[in-house]
Write an enzyme that holds these catalytic residues in place. Sequence first.
Site, PDB file in Angstrom:
ATOM      1  N   CYS A  38      66.162  34.870  92.707  1.00  0.00           N
ATOM      2  CA  CYS A  38      65.026  34.313  93.462  1.00  0.00           C
ATOM      3  C   CYS A  38      65.131  34.589  94.960  1.00  0.00           C
ATOM      4  O   CYS A  38      64.130  34.505  95.676  1.00  0.00           O
ATOM      5  CB  CYS A  38      64.890  32.824  93.201  1.00  0.00           C
ATOM      6  SG  CYS A  38      64.498  32.458  91.483  1.00  0.00           S
ATOM      7  N   HIS A  44      60.122  30.399  99.133  1.00  0.00           N
ATOM      8  CA  HIS A  44      60.181  30.725  97.702  1.00  0.00           C
ATOM      9  C   HIS A  44      59.496  29.590  96.951  1.00  0.00           C
ATOM     10  O   HIS A  44      59.717  28.413  97.261  1.00  0.00           O
ATOM     11  CB  HIS A  44      61.642  30.869  97.273  1.00  0.00           C
ATOM     12  CG  HIS A  44      61.822  30.949  95.797  1.00  0.00           C
ATOM     13  ND1 HIS A  44      61.069  31.795  95.007  1.00  0.00           N
ATOM     14  CD2 HIS A  44      62.644  30.261  94.948  1.00  0.00           C
ATOM     15  CE1 HIS A  44      61.435  31.648  93.743  1.00  0.00           C
ATOM     16  NE2 HIS A  44      62.388  30.717  93.684  1.00  0.00           N
ATOM     17  N   ASN A  81      57.169  29.686  89.185  1.00  0.00           N
ATOM     18  CA  ASN A  81      58.271  30.353  89.876  1.00  0.00           C
ATOM     19  C   ASN A  81      58.325  31.815  89.411  1.00  0.00           C
ATOM     20  O   ASN A  81      58.680  32.086  88.267  1.00  0.00           O
ATOM     21  CB  ASN A  81      59.573  29.615  89.555  1.00  0.00           C
ATOM     22  CG  ASN A  81      60.777  30.201  90.283  1.00  0.00           C
ATOM     23  OD1 ASN A  81      60.711  31.302  90.826  1.00  0.00           O
ATOM     24  ND2 ASN A  81      61.866  29.459  90.278  1.00  0.00           N
TER      25      ASN A  81
END
Length: 325
Positions: free
Chosen positions: A115, A252, A282
């Site tokens: 990520c 993020h 996500n």
Amino acid sequence: MTTIRAVPVGVGHYLPERVVPNSEFLDWLDTSDEWIKSRSGIERRHFAAEGELTSDLATQAALNALADAGLEGPDVDAMVLATSTPDYTFPSTATKVQHAIGMTGGFAFDLQAVCAGFSYALANANALIVSGQAKRVLVIGAETFSRIMNWKDRTTCVLFGDGAGALILEAQEGTGDSSDRGILACDLNSDGKYRDLLYVDGGVSSTQTAGVLVMEGPEVFKHAVSKLAKTGNTALAKAGLTHDDVDWVVPHQANLRIIKSTAAKLKVPLEKVIVTVQDHGNTSAASIPLALSVAKSKGQIRKNQLLLTEAIGGGLAWGAVLLRW
Ligand code: UT7
């Protein structure tokens, strides 16, 4: 004194056609729209169609970024593609995208920091430009996390989505101070002792399978809340700037509660935070460039504004990149 800066000149994104609302999980999973929304902020996500690969999403995002910049494939001389869900073990997904967009020279490679992948890719692209190894770099984050979900694990499978975003950085002369456009500071970190908090339980060398994602959500949450504000503040300090100078935080997009608490710790009001997690879930390395592209298309992000991006994920790996648009 003049200095070379990596300046954004185009941005684009691509989301697969299929939108999956939280309600789709209710047929076969012990969960609720209310739980997913209240614990993560996610309302829907996109899933790639059968046969639609990470490289397909990345190619569309790259073409959209090129169009935004008024450029074509041959105008770019390097590509850094952040992904943890490559098409194949090798060659890199980047070289496939390089061919698909008609990028006839230069070099292209994948980078894997889960990520935090886009933050790492931005920092590497910046280094290529500042060191004179490339003049225009396509920085891509592209993922098909729907392919590594454990569909029986309600604590993870409702959280992730597929998508891609791309940003083009160009070498331009700056003055060397923080009023320059382009990347002003990077702060990258990792700590492998936290490996077991977030991983995929398969791989080429270990199981010869792709594996599925495993996460200790609450533990990762705690690390995110403490580490993201710290790396954001470090990047600001490296550039001699403070939270008051920030026009937008582009975080993020993993969890709305993490986004809110990091903004509070950074002392940046929520009105200055780009939030897309409700629509994308996500998307790992794709989440920041997706958020940048969506925000630019809505007219939120404008030239000369100061953007602070920050991310954390498996590794653990985390970091922040400060740039003036
Ligand atoms: O992008 C990489 C970085 N990743 C992240 O930043 C993710 C960080 N972690 C998180 O976002 C959160 O920890 C989660 C969203 C994953 C979970 O939220 P939480 O508030 O930490 O919930 P929890 O894991 O503590 O679970 C609370 C309860 C548990 O039930 P009990 O033990 O209290 O009875 C879970 O079993 O919620 C239950 N639960 C669910 N209930 C309905 C867990 N998943 C679900 C679900 N639906 N999908």
